[in-house]
Design an enzyme around this catalytic site. Sequence first.
Site, PDB file in Angstrom:
ATOM      1  N   LYS A  60      35.459  41.214  31.391  1.00  0.00           N
ATOM      2  CA  LYS A  60      34.282  41.138  32.263  1.00  0.00           C
ATOM      3  C   LYS A  60      33.682  42.531  32.465  1.00  0.00           C
ATOM      4  O   LYS A  60      32.463  42.724  32.410  1.00  0.00           O
ATOM      5  CB  LYS A  60      34.659  40.494  33.605  1.00  0.00           C
ATOM      6  CG  LYS A  60      34.968  39.005  33.459  1.00  0.00           C
ATOM      7  CD  LYS A  60      35.580  38.369  34.704  1.00  0.00           C
ATOM      8  CE  LYS A  60      35.928  36.901  34.430  1.00  0.00           C
ATOM      9  NZ  LYS A  60      36.547  36.202  35.575  1.00  0.00           N
ATOM     10  N   GLN A 104      39.453  37.994  40.953  1.00  0.00           N
ATOM     11  CA  GLN A 104      40.049  37.199  39.876  1.00  0.00           C
ATOM     12  C   GLN A 104      41.123  36.276  40.444  1.00  0.00           C
ATOM     13  O   GLN A 104      42.012  36.710  41.178  1.00  0.00           O
ATOM     14  CB  GLN A 104      40.619  38.131  38.792  1.00  0.00           C
ATOM     15  CG  GLN A 104      41.124  37.408  37.554  1.00  0.00           C
ATOM     16  CD  GLN A 104      40.013  36.691  36.760  1.00  0.00           C
ATOM     17  OE1 GLN A 104      38.860  37.118  36.748  1.00  0.00           O
ATOM     18  NE2 GLN A 104      40.360  35.598  36.112  1.00  0.00           N
ATOM     19  N   ASP A 127      30.765  34.283  41.615  1.00  0.00           N
ATOM     20  CA  ASP A 127      31.564  33.172  41.088  1.00  0.00           C
ATOM     21  C   ASP A 127      31.113  31.830  41.676  1.00  0.00           C
ATOM     22  O   ASP A 127      31.512  30.778  41.188  1.00  0.00           O
ATOM     23  CB  ASP A 127      33.045  33.368  41.463  1.00  0.00           C
ATOM     24  CG  ASP A 127      33.829  34.095  40.387  1.00  0.00           C
ATOM     25  OD1 ASP A 127      33.607  33.818  39.199  1.00  0.00           O
ATOM     26  OD2 ASP A 127      34.680  34.938  40.753  1.00  0.00           O
TER      27      ASP A 127
HETATM   28  N1  GUN Z   1      40.172  32.426  37.157  1.00  0.00           N
HETATM   29  C1  GUN Z   1      39.900  31.512  36.189  1.00  0.00           C
HETATM   30  N2  GUN Z   1      38.552  31.375  36.025  1.00  0.00           N
HETATM   31  C2  GUN Z   1      37.985  32.223  36.899  1.00  0.00           C
HETATM   32  C3  GUN Z   1      36.621  32.526  37.197  1.00  0.00           C
HETATM   33  O1  GUN Z   1      35.659  31.980  36.628  1.00  0.00           O
HETATM   34  N3  GUN Z   1      36.441  33.452  38.173  1.00  0.00           N
HETATM   35  C4  GUN Z   1      37.474  34.043  38.825  1.00  0.00           C
HETATM   36  N4  GUN Z   1      37.185  34.916  39.779  1.00  0.00           N
HETATM   37  N5  GUN Z   1      38.745  33.773  38.581  1.00  0.00           N
HETATM   38  C5  GUN Z   1      38.984  32.867  37.619  1.00  0.00           C
END
Ligand code: GUN
Length: 295
Positions: A60, A104, A127
């Site tokens: 990311k 995350q 998110d």
């Molecule tokens: N863990 C698995 N998918 C995601 C996501 O799209 N965002 C975040 N923050 N954590 C995740």
Amino acid sequence: MVSAEQTRARILDGRVTSDQIKLEVAAEVARWSAERAVKPRLAAVLVGDDDASAVYVRNKVRACAEVGIESDQRRLPASTTTEELLSLIRELNQSEDVDGILIQLPLPGQIDEATIIKAIDPEKDVDAFHPSNVGLLAMGRPRFVPCTPAGIIELLDRNQIGIAGKNACVVGRSQIVGRPVASLLLQRDATVTICHSHTKNLSEICLQGDLIVAALGKPEFVTADMVKEGAVIIDVGITRLPDSSKKSGFALKGDVHFASVSPKCSYITPVPGGVGPMTIAALMKNTFKACMDKN
Ligand code: GUN
């Protein structure tokens, strides 16, 4: 690596599509930032030392650099308490420089995930996990669309795969993927069935699906006998399984049994290289939107 020759299905290549989207976002960010002398900024928070989560956060942060978004990676130890993480979130909420906040998931067990998600400023919640953003999405008036569901819809759209009128079968009802992708497919006029661990006749329901979204987190769960000829298959799963033949020591498996399903379906996403890169492209779009909305 999977090639199109091995299968009758067309591969929905998330890497190619996400590269295209990132180029478009980069051009828009460059134009927008030049006019205002501000750059979008994402704060990416990683708690603990889960290898897979560390890879996702690194990807990311790398994507941010590719599109001209500043990033601020924060790493906290596995022993972090809810209160300590809340204190970082308060700091990031208050920071004028931070447009988007990403925590995350999953978080270590001692941290109360719901409390953490609720603490993120909804306008920085790229998110779209905050209850107010979940509510807006459910109403069909999203502020942000959660990244994996947004990436799936965009992958379908950019490959001219229609959604309206299709029977869509979503396997899995997670807050991150199953529920929101079902909501988006419904908003795009699909007839949506959500299957989960208590569903009776799951195979029969999948067999009705013109479109199957497999998002339950069980490697190779969806097999050929569950798939209608010509269906479109979106595989959200990505599980690390031990594999001594690989340098890394593990193989990545999706929720779909690719070898048996791909000869039967019309389109399929590979794992890796399908939904994952699209999630990141969607995050870039959301972070840029958060910055534009603020300025
Ligand atoms: N863990 C698995 N998918 C995601 C996501 O799209 N965002 C975040 N923050 N954590 C995740």
